[in-house]
Write a protein that holds these residues in place. Structure first.
Motif, PDB file in Angstrom:
ATOM      1  N   PRO A 170       1.014  -1.336  -0.007  1.00 48.60           N
ATOM      2  CA  PRO A 170      -0.118   0.012   0.018  1.00 48.60           C
ATOM      3  C   PRO A 170       0.859   1.159  -0.047  1.00 48.60           C
ATOM      4  CG  PRO A 170      -0.221  -1.228   2.105  1.00 48.60           C
ATOM      5  CD  PRO A 170       0.545  -1.908   1.282  1.00 48.60           C
ATOM      6  N   ASP A 171       2.045   1.241   0.572  1.00 47.39           N
ATOM      7  CA  ASP A 171       2.950   2.266   0.492  1.00 47.39           C
ATOM      8  C   ASP A 171       3.970   2.440  -0.351  1.00 47.39           C
ATOM      9  OD1 ASP A 171       1.558   3.393   2.655  1.00 47.39           O
ATOM     10  OD2 ASP A 171       2.625   2.104   4.117  1.00 47.39           O
ATOM     11  N   ASP A 172       3.956   1.518  -1.474  1.00 47.38           N
ATOM     12  CA  ASP A 172       4.966   1.249  -2.480  1.00 47.38           C
ATOM     13  C   ASP A 172       4.729   2.533  -3.571  1.00 47.38           C
ATOM     14  OD1 ASP A 172       5.981  -0.722  -1.156  1.00 47.38           O
ATOM     15  OD2 ASP A 172       5.422  -2.346  -2.705  1.00 47.38           O
ATOM     16  N   LYS A 173       5.837   2.552  -4.442  1.00 41.42           N
ATOM     17  CA  LYS A 173       5.511   3.604  -5.599  1.00 41.42           C
ATOM     18  C   LYS A 173       5.139   3.070  -6.816  1.00 41.42           C
ATOM     19  CE  LYS A 173       7.152   7.179  -3.202  1.00 41.42           C
ATOM     20  NZ  LYS A 173       6.184   8.280  -2.639  1.00 41.42           N
ATOM     21  N   ARG A 200      18.056  -0.858  -6.928  1.00 39.00           N
ATOM     22  CA  ARG A 200      18.737   0.311  -6.270  1.00 39.00           C
ATOM     23  C   ARG A 200      18.030   0.750  -4.944  1.00 39.00           C
ATOM     24  NH1 ARG A 200      20.670   4.927 -10.964  1.00 39.00           N
ATOM     25  NH2 ARG A 200      22.346   3.564 -11.680  1.00 39.00           N
ATOM     26  N   ARG A 201      16.905   0.454  -5.022  1.00 35.22           N
ATOM     27  CA  ARG A 201      16.088   0.972  -3.929  1.00 35.22           C
ATOM     28  C   ARG A 201      15.484  -0.244  -2.985  1.00 35.22           C
ATOM     29  NH1 ARG A 201      13.104   5.916  -4.034  1.00 35.22           N
ATOM     30  NH2 ARG A 201      11.466   4.808  -2.856  1.00 35.22           N
ATOM     31  N   GLY A 202      16.120  -1.541  -3.470  1.00 33.33           N
ATOM     32  CA  GLY A 202      15.711  -2.727  -2.736  1.00 33.33           C
ATOM     33  C   GLY A 202      14.422  -3.203  -2.805  1.00 33.33           C
ATOM     34  N   GLY A 203      13.551  -2.759  -3.994  1.00 33.83           N
ATOM     35  CA  GLY A 203      12.172  -2.937  -4.041  1.00 33.83           C
ATOM     36  C   GLY A 203      11.306  -1.758  -3.814  1.00 33.83           C
ATOM     37  N   GLY A 204      10.067  -2.000  -3.901  1.00 32.17           N
ATOM     38  CA  GLY A 204       9.022  -0.998  -3.637  1.00 32.17           C
ATOM     39  C   GLY A 204       8.792   0.154  -4.556  1.00 32.17           C
ATOM     40  N   VAL A 205       9.192  -0.499  -5.754  1.00 34.13           N
ATOM     41  CA  VAL A 205       9.131   0.505  -7.108  1.00 34.13           C
ATOM     42  C   VAL A 205       8.269  -0.538  -8.053  1.00 34.13           C
ATOM     43  CG1 VAL A 205       9.784   2.008  -8.883  1.00 34.13           C
ATOM     44  CG2 VAL A 205      10.886   1.866  -6.516  1.00 34.13           C
ATOM     45  N   HIS A 206       7.226  -0.050  -8.358  1.00 36.15           N
ATOM     46  CA  HIS A 206       6.526  -0.945  -9.538  1.00 36.15           C
ATOM     47  C   HIS A 206       5.991  -0.185 -10.605  1.00 36.15           C
ATOM     48  CE1 HIS A 206       6.031  -3.863  -6.389  1.00 36.15           C
ATOM     49  NE2 HIS A 206       5.753  -2.969  -5.644  1.00 36.15           N
ATOM     50  N   LEU A 207       5.963  -0.988 -11.922  1.00 29.84           N
ATOM     51  CA  LEU A 207       5.622  -0.297 -13.006  1.00 29.84           C
ATOM     52  C   LEU A 207       4.398  -1.274 -13.598  1.00 29.84           C
ATOM     53  CD1 LEU A 207       5.620   1.167 -15.851  1.00 29.84           C
ATOM     54  CD2 LEU A 207       7.507  -0.631 -16.752  1.00 29.84           C
ATOM     55  N   PHE A 208       3.178  -0.736 -13.783  1.00 27.31           N
ATOM     56  CA  PHE A 208       1.930  -1.255 -14.007  1.00 27.31           C
ATOM     57  C   PHE A 208       1.512  -0.817 -15.312  1.00 27.31           C
ATOM     58  CE2 PHE A 208      -2.995  -1.754 -13.806  1.00 27.31           C
ATOM     59  CZ  PHE A 208      -2.764  -3.366 -13.401  1.00 27.31           C
ATOM     60  N   ALA A 241       8.334  -6.239  -9.934  1.00 24.74           N
ATOM     61  CA  ALA A 241       8.473  -4.814 -10.187  1.00 24.74           C
ATOM     62  C   ALA A 241       7.818  -4.414 -11.186  1.00 24.74           C
ATOM     63  CB  ALA A 241       9.954  -4.604 -10.115  1.00 24.74           C
ATOM     64  N   VAL A 242       7.455  -5.220 -12.392  1.00 25.40           N
ATOM     65  CA  VAL A 242       6.756  -5.076 -13.630  1.00 25.40           C
ATOM     66  C   VAL A 242       5.690  -5.900 -13.511  1.00 25.40           C
ATOM     67  CG1 VAL A 242       6.936  -4.881 -16.081  1.00 25.40           C
ATOM     68  CG2 VAL A 242       8.953  -4.412 -14.711  1.00 25.40           C
ATOM     69  N   HIS A 243       4.506  -5.089 -13.992  1.00 22.20           N
ATOM     70  CA  HIS A 243       3.029  -5.946 -13.779  1.00 22.20           C
ATOM     71  C   HIS A 243       2.468  -5.588 -15.132  1.00 22.20           C
ATOM     72  CE1 HIS A 243       4.014  -6.658  -9.351  1.00 22.20           C
ATOM     73  NE2 HIS A 243       4.673  -5.376  -9.715  1.00 22.20           N
ATOM     74  N   PHE A 244       1.615  -6.726 -15.466  1.00 23.58           N
ATOM     75  CA  PHE A 244       0.895  -6.583 -16.718  1.00 23.58           C
ATOM     76  C   PHE A 244      -0.740  -6.977 -16.286  1.00 23.58           C
ATOM     77  CE2 PHE A 244       5.005  -7.360 -17.935  1.00 23.58           C
ATOM     78  CZ  PHE A 244       5.383  -6.524 -19.169  1.00 23.58           C
ATOM     79  N   THR A 259      -5.617   7.523  -9.426  1.00 19.52           N
ATOM     80  CA  THR A 259      -5.789   8.171  -8.065  1.00 19.52           C
ATOM     81  C   THR A 259      -4.784   7.344  -7.198  1.00 19.52           C
ATOM     82  OG1 THR A 259      -7.742   7.029  -7.256  1.00 19.52           O
ATOM     83  CG2 THR A 259      -7.778   9.275  -8.174  1.00 19.52           C
ATOM     84  N   GLU A 260      -4.545   5.948  -7.563  1.00 20.97           N
ATOM     85  CA  GLU A 260      -3.493   5.267  -6.914  1.00 20.97           C
ATOM     86  C   GLU A 260      -2.035   5.444  -7.400  1.00 20.97           C
ATOM     87  OE1 GLU A 260      -4.028   1.163  -6.152  1.00 20.97           O
ATOM     88  OE2 GLU A 260      -6.165   1.491  -5.401  1.00 20.97           O
ATOM     89  N   ALA A 261      -1.786   5.940  -8.712  1.00 18.80           N
ATOM     90  CA  ALA A 261      -0.556   5.939  -9.214  1.00 18.80           C
ATOM     91  C   ALA A 261       0.279   7.462  -8.586  1.00 18.80           C
ATOM     92  CB  ALA A 261      -0.714   6.295 -10.864  1.00 18.80           C
ATOM     93  N   ASP A 262       1.758   6.941  -8.516  1.00 18.48           N
ATOM     94  CA  ASP A 262       2.462   8.119  -8.076  1.00 18.48           C
ATOM     95  C   ASP A 262       3.167   8.739  -9.405  1.00 18.48           C
ATOM     96  OD1 ASP A 262       2.906   7.745  -5.321  1.00 18.48           O
ATOM     97  OD2 ASP A 262       3.049   5.824  -5.886  1.00 18.48           O
ATOM     98  N   ALA A 263       2.807   8.122 -10.330  1.00 21.85           N
ATOM     99  CA  ALA A 263       3.661   8.885 -11.668  1.00 21.85           C
ATOM    100  C   ALA A 263       2.961   8.176 -12.877  1.00 21.85           C
ATOM    101  CB  ALA A 263       4.946   8.589 -11.903  1.00 21.85           C
ATOM    102  N   GLY A 264       2.463   8.801 -14.023  1.00 22.67           N
ATOM    103  CA  GLY A 264       2.246   8.589 -15.269  1.00 22.67           C
ATOM    104  C   GLY A 264       3.345   8.403 -16.233  1.00 22.67           C
TER     105      GLY A 264
END
Length: 280
Positions: A170-173, A200-208, A241-244, A259-264
């Motif tokens: 819930p707190d990931d980017k 580099r960040r040890g996880g917590g970054v995701h591309l959807f 880290a990469v999701h389809f 509204t859940e996304a941190d970046a487009g």
């Protein structure tokens, strides 16, 4: 105004402030009744080529040319062999030229598109002393109508990715690719960047990737979807880290993803299609 939305691909009953009609391509009788009823006809795609009734209509015709189909075919059809590629680009050019020669008014998606189409309209003789005198900017011939926004701001009504998709906390980017995946885009660079960021960040970054399979069964899955999945798997980031997404997101549900996304994110190669397209 009273509005009827005409679809060629089939229709399901929905709650809408307008009528919805399904007309089979080539059914001149059904389309003729609608043409007779209307004062103004707004169309896009191949409608003018499909219905002779529309071609001969004396009603006001507005062509929505947000999609430069001939430029799109330069990329979409390039893997079909030289003869088919050439024919599809030529056919799309003919379809658009007929619209540009025939319609009374044109809608496009950006000022860049408008400048492009003004050149094509000028080549067809639609920019001339008779039309220029009272409207030197030619806004009465072609103008920009980009995507609109709902009057109600988007609200997050339910969790759809964060804390729901396996591996996404819930707190990931979250980086959201909003739209389809097509062969002329460049998701591979983005996938590689995401893999580096995640390490580099040890996880917590995701591309959807929000849309992978077109809901229209006649539209095949693009090769780039399989290639992107394979790349993510080879880098060890598929479903971590990469999701389809398996399909597309319902129109009414898109606000929850946005509204859940941190970046487009949207990455694509540099070519003429990219220059004049209007990305979702």
């Amino acid at each position: 105004a009273d509005v009827t939305l005409v679809t060629l691909a089939g229709a399901e009953p929905v709650d809408a402030p307008f009528e919805i009609a399904h007309v089979v391509p080539g059914d001149e009788r059904a389309f003729g009744k609608l043409e007779k009823w209307a004062d103004v006809i707004v169309f896009q795609g191949h409608a003018l080529a499909i219905f002779d009734t529309l071609r001969r209509s004396a009603k006001l015709l507005v062509a929505d040319i947000y999609d430069p189909m001939h430029l799109e075919q330069l990329e979409q059809a390039r893997e079909l062999g030289e003869a088919t590629w050439t024919k599809q680009v030529s056919d799309a050019t003919d379809v658009l030229n007929e619209q540009l020669a025939r319609a009374d008014f044109f809608l496009c998606a950006s000022e860049r598109q408008r400048h492009f189409y003004l050149g094509q309209l000028a080549a067809l003789g639609r920019v001339n002393p008779a039309t220029y005198a009272g409207d030197p900017a030619r806004r009465s011939l072609i103008d920009v109508v980009p995507f609109g926004l709902d009057a109600t701001p988007p609200r997050h009504e339910r969790d759809v990715v964060k804390g729901v998709r396996p591996g996404i906390g819930p707190d990931d980017k979250l980086m959201l690719w909003s739209g389809g995946l097509y062969n002329w885009f460049d998701p591979q660079t983005l996938i590689r960047v995401t893999a580096v960021l995640s390490e580099r960040r040890g996880g917590g970054v995701h591309l959807f990737f929000q849309g992978t399979k077109n809901p229209n069964p006649h539209v095949p899955e693009m090769a780039i979807v399989r290639e992107s999945r394979a790349l993510a798997q080879s880098l060890g980031v598929l479903d971590t880290a990469v999701h389809f997404n398996d399909s597309w997101v319902d129109f009414a549900d898109r606000q929850n993803y946005l509204t859940e996304a941190d970046a487009g994110v949207s990455t694509h190669h540099a070519h003429v299609e990219t220059t004049y397209s209007f990305r979702t």
